[in-house]
Write a protein that holds these residues in place. Structure first.
Motif, PDB file in Angstrom:
ATOM      1  N   ILE A   1       0.847  -1.207   0.000  1.00  0.00           N
ATOM      2  CA  ILE A   1       0.000   0.000   0.000  1.00  0.00           C
ATOM      3  C   ILE A   1       0.876   1.249   0.000  1.00  0.00           C
ATOM      4  CG2 ILE A   1      -1.693   1.326   1.310  1.00  0.00           C
ATOM      5  CD1 ILE A   1      -2.843  -1.264   2.340  1.00  0.00           C
ATOM      6  N   HIS A   2       0.625   2.135  -0.946  1.00  0.00           N
ATOM      7  CA  HIS A   2       1.282   3.435  -0.979  1.00  0.00           C
ATOM      8  C   HIS A   2       0.203   4.514  -0.882  1.00  0.00           C
ATOM      9  CE1 HIS A   2       5.137   1.664  -2.243  1.00  0.00           C
ATOM     10  NE2 HIS A   2       4.409   0.850  -2.994  1.00  0.00           N
ATOM     11  N   GLY A   3       0.654   5.761  -0.814  1.00  0.00           N
ATOM     12  CA  GLY A   3      -0.295   6.881  -0.776  1.00  0.00           C
ATOM     13  C   GLY A   3       0.044   7.870  -1.870  1.00  0.00           C
TER      14      GLY A   3
ATOM     15  N   PRO B   1       4.451  13.500  -2.282  1.00  0.00           N
ATOM     16  CA  PRO B   1       5.042  12.471  -1.438  1.00  0.00           C
ATOM     17  C   PRO B   1       4.140  11.246  -1.347  1.00  0.00           C
ATOM     18  CG  PRO B   1       3.998  14.147  -0.081  1.00  0.00           C
ATOM     19  CD  PRO B   1       3.786  14.562  -1.518  1.00  0.00           C
ATOM     20  N   CYS B   2       4.764  10.088  -1.225  1.00  0.00           N
ATOM     21  CA  CYS B   2       4.005   8.914  -0.822  1.00  0.00           C
ATOM     22  C   CYS B   2       3.623   9.158   0.632  1.00  0.00           C
ATOM     23  CB  CYS B   2       4.867   7.659  -0.936  1.00  0.00           C
ATOM     24  SG  CYS B   2       4.073   6.184  -0.264  1.00  0.00           S
ATOM     25  N   ASP B   3       2.342   9.147   0.959  1.00  0.00           N
ATOM     26  CA  ASP B   3       1.943   9.481   2.323  1.00  0.00           C
ATOM     27  C   ASP B   3       1.392   8.274   3.074  1.00  0.00           C
ATOM     28  OD1 ASP B   3      -0.398   9.371   0.875  1.00  0.00           O
ATOM     29  OD2 ASP B   3      -1.399  10.830   2.160  1.00  0.00           O
ATOM     30  N   GLU B   4       1.819   7.088   2.661  1.00  0.00           N
ATOM     31  CA  GLU B   4       1.418   5.881   3.380  1.00  0.00           C
ATOM     32  C   GLU B   4       2.708   5.118   3.654  1.00  0.00           C
ATOM     33  OE1 GLU B   4      -1.590   4.446   5.207  1.00  0.00           O
ATOM     34  OE2 GLU B   4      -2.214   5.632   3.468  1.00  0.00           O
ATOM     35  N   PHE B   5       2.993   4.821   4.921  1.00  0.00           N
ATOM     36  CA  PHE B   5       4.271   4.181   5.222  1.00  0.00           C
ATOM     37  C   PHE B   5       4.379   2.834   4.489  1.00  0.00           C
ATOM     38  CE2 PHE B   5       7.084   1.447   7.685  1.00  0.00           C
ATOM     39  CZ  PHE B   5       8.233   2.215   7.601  1.00  0.00           C
ATOM     40  N   CYS B   6       5.455   2.688   3.696  1.00  0.00           N
ATOM     41  CA  CYS B   6       5.558   1.494   2.860  1.00  0.00           C
ATOM     42  C   CYS B   6       6.898   0.778   3.043  1.00  0.00           C
ATOM     43  CB  CYS B   6       5.311   1.857   1.405  1.00  0.00           C
ATOM     44  SG  CYS B   6       6.343   3.206   0.813  1.00  0.00           S
ATOM     45  N   SER B   7       7.554   0.991   4.184  1.00  0.00           N
ATOM     46  CA  SER B   7       8.786   0.329   4.583  1.00  0.00           C
ATOM     47  C   SER B   7       9.989   1.255   4.488  1.00  0.00           C
ATOM     48  CB  SER B   7       9.017  -0.972   3.809  1.00  0.00           C
ATOM     49  OG  SER B   7      10.032  -1.722   4.449  1.00  0.00           O
TER      50      SER B   7
ATOM     51  N   GLY C   1      12.211   2.595   2.559  1.00  0.00           N
ATOM     52  CA  GLY C   1      12.484   3.697   1.641  1.00  0.00           C
ATOM     53  C   GLY C   1      11.349   4.688   1.514  1.00  0.00           C
ATOM     54  N   HIS C   2      10.350   4.562   2.393  1.00  0.00           N
ATOM     55  CA  HIS C   2       9.140   5.399   2.281  1.00  0.00           C
ATOM     56  C   HIS C   2       9.455   6.895   2.196  1.00  0.00           C
ATOM     57  CE1 HIS C   2       5.364   7.319   3.357  1.00  0.00           C
ATOM     58  NE2 HIS C   2       5.949   7.809   4.418  1.00  0.00           N
ATOM     59  N   HIS C   3      10.384   7.362   3.070  1.00  0.00           N
ATOM     60  CA  HIS C   3      10.642   8.807   3.145  1.00  0.00           C
ATOM     61  C   HIS C   3      11.238   9.353   1.858  1.00  0.00           C
ATOM     62  CE1 HIS C   3      14.420   6.865   4.166  1.00  0.00           C
ATOM     63  NE2 HIS C   3      14.997   7.943   3.689  1.00  0.00           N
ATOM     64  N   GLY C   4      11.804   8.473   1.026  1.00  0.00           N
ATOM     65  CA  GLY C   4      12.418   8.942  -0.210  1.00  0.00           C
ATOM     66  C   GLY C   4      11.528   8.729  -1.425  1.00  0.00           C
ATOM     67  N   MET C   5      10.280   8.356  -1.188  1.00  0.00           N
ATOM     68  CA  MET C   5       9.393   8.035  -2.304  1.00  0.00           C
ATOM     69  C   MET C   5       8.583   9.274  -2.676  1.00  0.00           C
ATOM     70  SD  MET C   5       6.797   4.835  -2.653  1.00  0.00           S
ATOM     71  CE  MET C   5       5.673   4.719  -4.039  1.00  0.00           C
ATOM     72  N   TRP C   6       8.995   9.914  -3.753  1.00  0.00           N
ATOM     73  CA  TRP C   6       8.377  11.159  -4.185  1.00  0.00           C
ATOM     74  C   TRP C   6       8.103  11.100  -5.673  1.00  0.00           C
ATOM     75  CZ3 TRP C   6       7.610  15.844  -1.451  1.00  0.00           C
ATOM     76  CH2 TRP C   6       8.059  15.828  -0.119  1.00  0.00           C
TER      77      TRP C   6
HETATM   78 CU1  CUA Z   1       5.382   4.315  -0.865  1.00  0.00          CU
HETATM   79 CU2  CUA Z   1       5.428   5.205   1.343  1.00  0.00          CU
END
Ligand code: CUA
Length: 196
Positions: A123-125, A158-164, A166-171
């Motif tokens: 799941i991503h956001g 930003p991806c706004d759903e914690f996805c493990s 690398g989440h903070h770098g997912m843009w």
């Molecule tokens: Cu994809 Cu957080």
């Protein structure tokens, strides 16, 4: 000792301390206040959803996340920006750990834009600040969000759903261009934003 003990909670109140009808009136009053607060909150929710197009995504469309790359709507050649015959724009993207594919799209201003996004893994956001775009991207489903950008410029996404890890770098980014610039772009240029 034991036979003289009375539980204070079950003790009878002295008669006449608080008349029963007074208690009933207070309860009625609080019940009315609670009901009107509930009414005001419901009215705010209905008004904002109607006036600002804020609502949970209603699209329910399933897709097999394990075969996205093999063909169909989310094959690599279909990703990015597509102009529809009615002049609107459809953007197709895949979210995967830890990037959006493509990582950038360019769309024209003051034009209806439909985002269709699905996930290849978890799941991503998908959130575009200062717009009505905010949805979860759930593997197995196609998330569809419609919006119209009223200002040109770069929207950071930003991806706004914690996805493990690398989440903070997912843009990803959406660059909104003046209407007359968009038709001149080649398919490659439509998915390559200016570096910032
Ligand atoms: Cu994809 Cu957080």
């Amino acid at each position: 000792m034991a036979d003289t003990y009375t539980n204070p909670l079950s003790r009878r109140l002295p008669d006449g301390l608080v008349p029963e009808n007074e208690v009933a009136r207070t309860e009625d009053r609080w019940f009315t206040i609670m009901l009107s607060m509930l009414g005001v909150m419901m009215a705010i929710i209905v008004a904002t959803s109607a006036l600002h197009a804020l609502h949970p995504p209603s699209n329910l469309e399933t897709i097999d996340p394990t075969t996205l790359h093999l063909g169909g709507e989310f094959a690599e050649s279909n990703l990015g920006t597509a102009a529809e015959p009615d002049g609107s724009i459809t953007v197709r993207m895949i979210a995967e750990q830890y990037s959006f594919v493509p990582a950038c799209v360019r769309v024209p201003v003051d034009t209806p834009v439909k985002f269709r996004i699905t996930s290849a893994d978890v799941i991503h956001g998908f959130l575009l600040p200062a717009t009505n775009v905010n949805t979860m991207i759930v593997p197995g489903y196609v998330a569809e969000v419609r919006t119209t950008f009223s200002r040109t410029g770069m929207y950071e996404m930003p991806c706004d759903e914690f996805c493990s890890y690398g989440h903070h770098g997912m843009w990803a980014r959406v660059e909104v261009l003046p209407r007359d610039q968009f038709p001149d772009l080649s398919p490659v240029e439509r998915t390559s934003c200016e570096k910032q």
